[in-house]
Design an enzyme around this catalytic site. Structure first.
Site, mmCIF file in Angstrom:
data_model
loop_
_atom_site.group_PDB
_atom_site.id
_atom_site.type_symbol
_atom_site.label_atom_id
_atom_site.label_comp_id
_atom_site.label_asym_id
_atom_site.label_seq_id
_atom_site.Cartn_x
_atom_site.Cartn_y
_atom_site.Cartn_z
ATOM 1 N N CYS A 183 -1.409 -10.738 -7.217
ATOM 2 C CA CYS A 183 -1.932 -11.874 -6.485
ATOM 3 C C CYS A 183 -1.774 -11.154 -5.010
ATOM 4 C CB CYS A 183 -0.910 -12.936 -6.602
ATOM 5 S SG CYS A 183 -1.338 -14.444 -5.821
ATOM 6 N N CYS A 238 0.792 -1.010 -0.077
ATOM 7 C CA CYS A 238 -0.124 -0.031 -0.027
ATOM 8 C C CYS A 238 0.917 1.225 0.135
ATOM 9 C CB CYS A 238 -0.865 0.085 1.188
ATOM 10 S SG CYS A 238 -1.761 1.616 1.419
#
Length: 161
Positions: A148, A124
């Protein structure tokens, strides 16, 4: 003679040290949202902390988000940053939620060598939480990428009708 044998043996051992065996030390990047490990532990579940803060991987097929195909946006479970849109989600068959693209600017990329070879790791961009990895085996009709992602790193926000 013993000295030559000892020098040869030491040289042999030192030459066997590959870069895959070296522990990667990377400086901690600064992110807009920073908290102490104690604060993260207090806010996240044990599974979320393992994935987001310790770069862990959840068991495949264990996340309810893997088979979620409702319309909405997948946010970071730690800081609520929007990361992936539902229209970019696809069933990769791997057991983890997979997307063919990210929301630009909200995902940061790095290198992971923990398992002996190099992989592209995703974080993030707001809090630095580990999300998963990106591979070049996604749908060829779109980006060719497969992001993924650990379901424990995500929070699904359904679209308003």
């Amino acid at each position: 003679m013993k000295k030559i044998a000892l020098i040869t043996l030491v040289s042999l051992f030192l030459s066997c040290n590959s870069s895959a065996q070296k522990k990667e030390t990377k400086a901690k990047a600064s992110f807009p949202v920073t908290k102490t490990e104690a604060e993260w532990k207090a806010e996240l579940t044990e599974e979320q902390y393992y994935v987001l803060r310790e770069s862990g991987t959840e068991r495949p097929f264990s996340s309810p988000l893997n088979k979620n195909y409702k319309k909405g946006v997948y946010h970071c479970a730690a800081c609520d940053t929007p990361l992936f849109k539902s229209e970019h989600k696809f069933d990769s068959g791997t057991g983890w939620p997979s997307f063919d693209r990210v929301i630009e600017g909200n995902v940061a990329f790095g290198t992971d060598t923990k398992i002996g070879y190099t992989r592209d790791e995703e974080h993030c961009a707001t809090c630095g939480g580990h999300l998963g990895h990106v591979f070049n085996d996604g749908p060829k009709a779109t980006t060719g990428k497969r992001h993924c992602i650990n379901g424990d790193a995500l929070k699904f926000v359904p679209a308003e009708d």
